[in-house]
Design an enzyme around this catalytic site. Structure first.
Site, PDB file in Angstrom:
ATOM      1  N   GLU A 293       0.908  -1.258  -0.083  1.00  0.00           N
ATOM      2  CA  GLU A 293       0.132   0.015  -0.089  1.00  0.00           C
ATOM      3  C   GLU A 293       0.994   1.300   0.066  1.00  0.00           C
ATOM      4  O   GLU A 293       1.812   1.441   0.942  1.00  0.00           O
ATOM      5  CB  GLU A 293      -0.793   0.104   1.301  1.00  0.00           C
ATOM      6  N   CYS A 327      -2.045   8.829   4.385  1.00  0.00           N
ATOM      7  CA  CYS A 327      -1.838   8.276   3.179  1.00  0.00           C
ATOM      8  C   CYS A 327      -3.067   8.707   2.722  1.00  0.00           C
ATOM      9  O   CYS A 327      -3.203   9.037   1.353  1.00  0.00           O
ATOM     10  CB  CYS A 327      -1.814   6.770   3.056  1.00  0.00           C
TER      11      CYS A 327
HETATM   12  P1  NAD Z   1       8.898   5.457   3.249  1.00  0.00           P
HETATM   13  O1  NAD Z   1       8.781   4.589   1.761  1.00  0.00           O
HETATM   14  O2  NAD Z   1      10.040   6.476   3.309  1.00  0.00           O
HETATM   15  O3  NAD Z   1       9.478   4.250   4.320  1.00  0.00           O
HETATM   16  C1  NAD Z   1       8.511   3.284   4.428  1.00  0.00           C
HETATM   17  C2  NAD Z   1       9.493   2.161   4.698  1.00  0.00           C
HETATM   18  O4  NAD Z   1      10.210   1.685   3.694  1.00  0.00           O
HETATM   19  C3  NAD Z   1      10.225   2.358   5.990  1.00  0.00           C
HETATM   20  O5  NAD Z   1      10.331   1.331   7.027  1.00  0.00           O
HETATM   21  C4  NAD Z   1      11.441   2.692   5.501  1.00  0.00           C
HETATM   22  O6  NAD Z   1      12.692   2.547   6.180  1.00  0.00           O
HETATM   23  C5  NAD Z   1      11.604   1.757   4.274  1.00  0.00           C
HETATM   24  N1  NAD Z   1      12.535   1.932   3.164  1.00  0.00           N
HETATM   25  C6  NAD Z   1      13.018   3.350   2.915  1.00  0.00           C
HETATM   26  N2  NAD Z   1      13.827   3.185   1.600  1.00  0.00           N
HETATM   27  C7  NAD Z   1      13.955   1.900   1.587  1.00  0.00           C
HETATM   28  C8  NAD Z   1      14.630   0.955   0.409  1.00  0.00           C
HETATM   29  N3  NAD Z   1      15.491   1.652  -0.344  1.00  0.00           N
HETATM   30  N4  NAD Z   1      14.715  -0.372   0.635  1.00  0.00           N
HETATM   31  C9  NAD Z   1      13.763  -0.785   1.584  1.00  0.00           C
HETATM   32  N5  NAD Z   1      12.988  -0.303   2.338  1.00  0.00           N
HETATM   33  C10 NAD Z   1      13.191   1.128   2.472  1.00  0.00           C
HETATM   34  O7  NAD Z   1       7.588   5.977   3.682  1.00  0.00           O
HETATM   35  P2  NAD Z   1       7.334   6.824   5.102  1.00  0.00           P
HETATM   36  O8  NAD Z   1       8.021   8.139   4.952  1.00  0.00           O
HETATM   37  O9  NAD Z   1       7.569   6.061   6.184  1.00  0.00           O
HETATM   38  O10 NAD Z   1       5.592   6.588   4.642  1.00  0.00           O
HETATM   39  C11 NAD Z   1       4.995   7.722   3.963  1.00  0.00           C
HETATM   40  C12 NAD Z   1       4.606   7.098   2.633  1.00  0.00           C
HETATM   41  O11 NAD Z   1       3.729   5.856   2.963  1.00  0.00           O
HETATM   42  C13 NAD Z   1       3.775   8.124   1.990  1.00  0.00           C
HETATM   43  O12 NAD Z   1       3.940   7.937   0.527  1.00  0.00           O
HETATM   44  C14 NAD Z   1       2.422   7.400   2.401  1.00  0.00           C
HETATM   45  O13 NAD Z   1       1.444   7.645   1.242  1.00  0.00           O
HETATM   46  C15 NAD Z   1       2.599   5.808   2.324  1.00  0.00           C
HETATM   47  N6  NAD Z   1       1.623   5.281   3.000  1.00  0.00           N
HETATM   48  C16 NAD Z   1       0.736   4.618   2.162  1.00  0.00           C
HETATM   49  C17 NAD Z   1      -0.466   3.929   3.095  1.00  0.00           C
HETATM   50  C18 NAD Z   1      -1.598   3.160   2.116  1.00  0.00           C
HETATM   51  O14 NAD Z   1      -2.249   2.390   2.869  1.00  0.00           O
HETATM   52  N7  NAD Z   1      -1.564   3.241   1.015  1.00  0.00           N
HETATM   53  C19 NAD Z   1      -0.456   3.964   4.349  1.00  0.00           C
HETATM   54  C20 NAD Z   1       0.630   4.653   5.237  1.00  0.00           C
HETATM   55  C21 NAD Z   1       1.510   5.246   4.647  1.00  0.00           C
END
Ligand code: NAD
Length: 541
Positions: A293, A327
């Site tokens: 998601e 989100c």
């Molecule tokens: P993010 O993508 O920066 O991080 C999410 C997770 O991915 C973290 O644990 C992070 O450490 C990890 N991550 C970061 N870079 C990575 C890589 N290169 N390889 C593997 N893992 C990696 O997101 P965030 O800032 O934590 O959250 C915000 C984002 O999440 C927004 O885009 C939001 O829309 C989305 N979100 C979506 C939903 C949904 O249900 N659609 C819900 C919550 C958040």
């Protein structure tokens, strides 16, 4: 071994506590916040039920007071990730075959512990780590997490009950096996409940998990680990590692036993992980399940039959609650010219009343955004809008990171419907409005549908049922969660299963049976009671 067809307790949504001044829950939460804020927590990783401290630590600092250190957490090198994987696989032998009733009991107990003794601690950790106010912490860290645990148990047995028919003389049945291998869960910062649900949904279905929480949610992740342990989750079922996401992901995704990714976070990260999984496909013993998601650019569209006050209220709540870091948060709006002045009047009044500051003061509606990277990105777009002839800041626009990462609730008026803040996910308290001519409402629906790559949430406002029907049809692919005359945020487990399509995710609907099904691999068993002994069919004569 279960001996009987057991019913599980009927799942009900956890009531949201009010935290009114003088209420006991408010006193308890604020006292817990103070104690945790002034303490020094040392957060280990958790591998095979053991606390692992590497001495390689990072500080935990609240977004609203970034120079204040509330503790530190220990981060992994590759050997810890390898340990987490092998430990999970060892635990799989027992966990995958234990009766579902035992697994259900653990998560039902976690729900009750969280509704009671863990509630204040989970909420306070979320207020500190993620800068959520009392209300936002309560609906996320307490209520939504409780709902995930309760409803998922109910969905699990609904799934188990789905069985094939049997012709005379045979008995067909399907078994919902866990995946063969381990599930890798990667969670975002913004919802404590999502962080818990990503590993828990897979574990409930009998899977073992390596969980990598966000660096910006570690304090509340630690409370989740404590909760699971007290609820009786056996060692090795969910293993928690912190640290470099690329290193951890490389280790997990190169394992032949990797069998599923349960991800929530940004679109680019998910797409790259998907690509990495594709590149490694010949390594794996099984085709991995990929559930993600991801990002959004969620909309509010109004028709001139809409009530301007309702539209303004949806923008204020939908865009600025939790600093727009949901989100589902609305970040673009399409308003007809004839009602725009009224909408703006209400919006100005409402936003002028919003207080901003630390979540320790429950009067503050708005708190800090999560970290410096996020602050700098949002501030850059706001400052660019101040300079750009296609944009005008009509509300807010201020930002200050001297003590915490504070961004004023901001409304940008875009003269161009594809101005960059109409199409880019900022993940902050910024709403961009495009005002269209009333008679161009059908064209404006096309803009809603076409201007971004996302399709997570969206809301339409109209009192005309013909318009409601037409807009719902025109936008059928533009949002996985679609709201009529309501803000596009605030999905409740058991009521509005959540997820989006296009670049917003695989739409496997967190908090639903569809999601749980992804963590099972069905085995069909056909048993024949009187086994044929003659190979000849009648047509052979
Ligand atoms: P993010 O993508 O920066 O991080 C999410 C997770 O991915 C973290 O644990 C992070 O450490 C990890 N991550 C970061 N870079 C990575 C890589 N290169 N390889 C593997 N893992 C990696 O997101 P965030 O800032 O934590 O959250 C915000 C984002 O999440 C927004 O885009 C939001 O829309 C989305 N979100 C979506 C939903 C949904 O249900 N659609 C819900 C919550 C958040």
């Amino acid at each position: 071994m279960a001996r009987g067809y057991f019913n599980v307790p009927v799942a009900v949504n956890e009531p949201v506590k009010g935290y009114a001044p003088g209420s006991p829950e408010r006193e308890e939460l604020l006292a817990t916040y103070k104690k945790m804020f002034n303490g020094n927590v040392d957060v280990p990783m958790h591998i095979n039920g053991k606390e692992v401290r590497t001495g390689n630590t990072k500080n935990i600092t609240p977004p609203h007071d970034h120079q204040h250190v509330v503790g530190q957490y220990h981060i992994a090198d590759q050997s810890h990730v390898d340990d987490a994987i092998s430990t999970a696989l060892a635990a799989r032998k027992s966990w995958s075959s234990v009766s579902w009733t035992e697994r259900a009991s653990i998560f039902l107990k976690a729900a009750e512990l969280l509704a009671g003794p863990y509630r204040a601690k989970m909420n306070a950790a979320t207020m500190i780590a993620q800068s959520k106010n009392v209300h936002q912490a309560e609906i996320d860290a307490a209520c939504e997490m409780i709902d995930f645990f309760r409803f998922n148990v109910q969905y699990m047995i609904d799934i188990f009950k789905d069985q094939p028919q049997s012709a005379p003389g045979i008995w067909n049945r399907v078994e919902y096996r866990p995946l063969e291998g381990f599930v890798y869960a990667i969670s975002p910062f913004n919802f404590t409940s999502i962080a818990a649900n990503l590993p828990a949904a897979a574990a409930l279905m009998g899977n073992v998990v390596v969980w990598k929480p966000s660096d910006h949610q570690v304090y509340s992740a630690q409370v989740i680990v404590d909760l699971f342990k007290e609820a009786g989750l056996p060692d090795g079922v969910i293993n928690v590692v912190y640290g470099d996401p690329v290193m951890i992901s490389d280790a997990c995704l190169s394992s032949p036993d990797f069998s599923g990714l349960h991800f929530t976070g940004s679109t680019t990260v998910f797409k790259n992980l998907w690509k990495q999984i594709g590149n490694n496909i010949h390594t794996y013993k099984t085709y991995p399940r990929i559930v993600g998601e991801t990002g959004g650019k969620d909309f509010i569209w109004a028709h001139n039959s809409a009530n301007p006050l309702q539209v303004a209220t949806a923008i204020t709540r939908g865009s600025f609650e939790y600093q727009g870091q949901k989100c589902s948060a609305a970040s673009r709006a399409y308003i007809p010219a004839s009602i725009w002045n009224d909408v703006l009047k209400h919006l100005k009044k409402q936003t002028s009343e919003l207080k901003m500051g630390s979540p320790e003061n429950p009067d503050n509606f708005v708190n800090a955004v999560i970290h410096q990277g996020s602050f700098d990105k949002i501030a850059k777009y706001i400052d660019a809008a101040k300079e750009n002839e296609n944009a005008e800041i009509i509300i807010g626009g201020g930002h200050d990171k001297s003590k915490g990462y504070f961004i004023e609730p901001t409304v940008i008026l875009a003269k161009n419907a594809t101005y960059e803040t109409m199409t880019t996910e900022l993940f902050g308290p910024v709403m961009t409005v495009y005002v269209y001519e009333d008679n161009e409402w059908e064209a404006s629906l096309k803009l809603v549908d076409n201007s971004t790559e996302y399709a997570l949430t969206g809301a339409i406002f109209s009192t005309d049922r013909y318009i409601v029907e037409q807009a719902s049809k025109a936008l059928e692919d533009a949002a996985g969660n679609f709201y009529i005359n309501d803000k596009p945020t605030g999905a409740v487990v058991g009521q509005q299963p959540f997820g989006g399509a296009r670049a917003s995710g695989t739409n496997d609907k967190a908090g639903s049976a569809q999601n749980l099904l992804r963590w099972t691999s069905v085995r069909l068993i056909k048993e024949t009671f009187v086994t044929p002994q003659d190979y000849k069919y009648p047509f052979l004569g």
